[in-house]
Write an enzyme that holds these catalytic residues in place. Structure first.
Site, short mmCIF file in Angstrom:
data_model
loop_
_atom_site.label_atom_id
_atom_site.label_comp_id
_atom_site.label_asym_id
_atom_site.label_seq_id
_atom_site.Cartn_x
_atom_site.Cartn_y
_atom_site.Cartn_z
CB CYS A 136 8.54 48.23 74.35
SG CYS A 136 9.62 47.22 75.34
CD GLU B 122 20.44 80.80 60.94
OE1 GLU B 122 19.54 79.93 60.92
OE2 GLU B 122 20.24 81.95 61.35
#
Ligand SMILES: Cc1ncc(COP(=O)(O)O)c(C=O)c1O
Length: 422
Positions: free
Chosen positions: A345, A274
């Site tokens: 921010c 995988e």
């Protein structure tokens, strides 16, 4: 980087210059090389062509349907962890019989849909999940194919947030418990035991953890067969790492595929792997541009238009990626060190520290972040109400928008003010 190179001091993806793409598409955007993705896929598949191996690409690494389609056309299967990923894989043309379903929290709905698609196997993560799959299969009167994800209790190296194969991690079932789960499963006429599974972690750059865990799973298979539980598939998970630094050049593909060949020749089972990161990481960049140059007492900053909402890896995993010029202007002697920061921010919104760039870098100059094809776009968000940025795929001389930008207007439309607040 696969599929990227400088030509006349201008960065190109395959045969097209990034500068040219930027004339048509506003930054920031993700850009992938189809050639790079296929070359990574082939680096594994060519070495494994004489074995019965399914490369079930881990969709979470980069789930764009065009990329899944590119891989599907080469015979890849998919490792999915949600209904969304399942639907993407099916839409891309990956048949259910090549899809494995992993993840610790599969919901009833996800299980039900995956049974309908007759997937290759559920990688079961708990006894509770086994009971749930059994119940849903019984209700549907369809047998579900199952494997149990064992936790081999192996340290894979790499960042602790991407380790999954130790007994303190939430993933998998210990070998002793797993044996009990298999025995229970074998009593059900609605569960079809097909395999054994594991996945020990991500960004693994040493062969030893793979070697140790593959040996454990092989021994475990033998144990199962000794009690008459027949196994067809051995799923070895993903985890093969990539070089994020220009200074590192680790290539484990030969040793890794040799281990896979060994386990195949000694067991003669179908082997499933995988890989996610290995297939896409180095075939993608994030193109961004300079908004401001800023200096404080201690540091030089370059504020770019890509933020941690677009690319989370540095903030989440302390991942280090290079930031470079799309167009090289001068010699290195005229360079300076800058922290490359985004507009979000948050103090964690730092793309790269101490990037060595032209000292006369200025507003609107184009930069790129390298090796972002995996866990880049898939982890992006609209934090700070910023747009989801587009994804572009290059094929030879052409480029294709494979995901449109999702603007603030698009997602604000999903929200509603209830009547009592109007
Ligand atoms: C179950 C499973 N398989 C495969 C992968 C892919 O890992 P990688 O991208 O490191 O190959 C992951 C990611 O962590 C995973 O959780």
């Amino acid at each position: 980087m696969e599929g990227f190179s400088y030509n006349n001091k201008k960065l190109h993806c395959e045969q097209i210059s990034i500068e040219k793409i930027c004339k048509k598409i506003d930054t920031p955007f993700y850009l992938y090389s189809s050639k790079g993705i296929l070359s990574n896929f082939n680096a594994l598949s060519n070495k494994l062509k004489n074995c019965n191996v399914l490369i079930a690409y881990a969709v979470k690494a980069n789930s764009n349907i065009s990329i899944l389609r590119l891989l599907a056309k080469k015979g890849a299967g998919a490792d999915v962890v949600s209904y969304g990923e399942l639907i993407r894989a099916i839409k891309a043309g990956i048949p259910g019989k090549k899809i494995v379903f992993s993840g610790v929290g599969k919901t009833d709905l996800e299980i039900s849909k995956a049974i309908d698609h007759k997937i290759l196997q559920f990688n079961i993560e708990s006894l509770h999940e086994l009971h749930t799959i059994e119940k849903i299969s019984r209700e549907k009167n369809i047998k579900a194919n199952i494997a149990v994800r064992i936790n081999p209790d192996i340290e894979a190296g790499g960042h602790p947030k991407i380790s999954t194969g130790k007994k303190t991690d939430k993933f998998g079932i210990s070998i002793t418990e797993a044996l009990k789960v298999y025995k229970l499963a074998s009593d059900s006429s609605f569960l079809n035991i097909v395999g054994v599974d594991m996945h020990i972690g991500s960004q693994i750059l040493q062969i030893k953890p793979f070697n140790n865990s593959f040996k454990k799973i092989e021994r475990f298979c033998k144990k199962l067969e000794s009690i008459n539980i027949k196994i067809k598939n051995i799923d070895l998970g993903g985890g093969l790492g990539v070089n994020y630094s220009d200074k590192k050049n680790v290539d484990l593909t030969k040793e890794y595929t040799n281990l896979i060949k060994n386990i195949y020749s000694s067991t003669k089972k179908k082997i499933i792997i995988e890989p996610g990161r290995f297939i896409v990481a180095n075939a993608g960049i994030l193109v961004t541009k300079v908004i401001y140059k800023k200096k404080n007492d201690k540091k030089n900053f370059i504020v770019v238009d890509a933020g941690m909402n677009d690319f989370l890896r540095p903030a989440l995993y302390d991942a280090r990626h290079n930031v470079k010029h799309v167009i090289i202007k001068s010699n290195k002697s005229n360079s300076d060190f800058f922290d490359i920061v985004g507009p979000i921010c948050e103090s964690a919104d730092v793309v790269a520290e101490n990037a060595n760039l032209d000292s006369d870098i200025k507003k609107d100059d184009l930069l790129f972040i390298d090796n972002v094809g995996a866990y880049g776009a898939t982890m992006s968000s609209t934090y700070n109400s910023r747009s989801l940025i587009p994804e572009i795929l290059v094929h030879k001389k052409m480029f294709y928008k494979i995901r449109n930008k999702m603007e603030a207007d698009d997602f604000i439309k999903l929200e509603k003010i209830p009547n009592w607040l109007k």
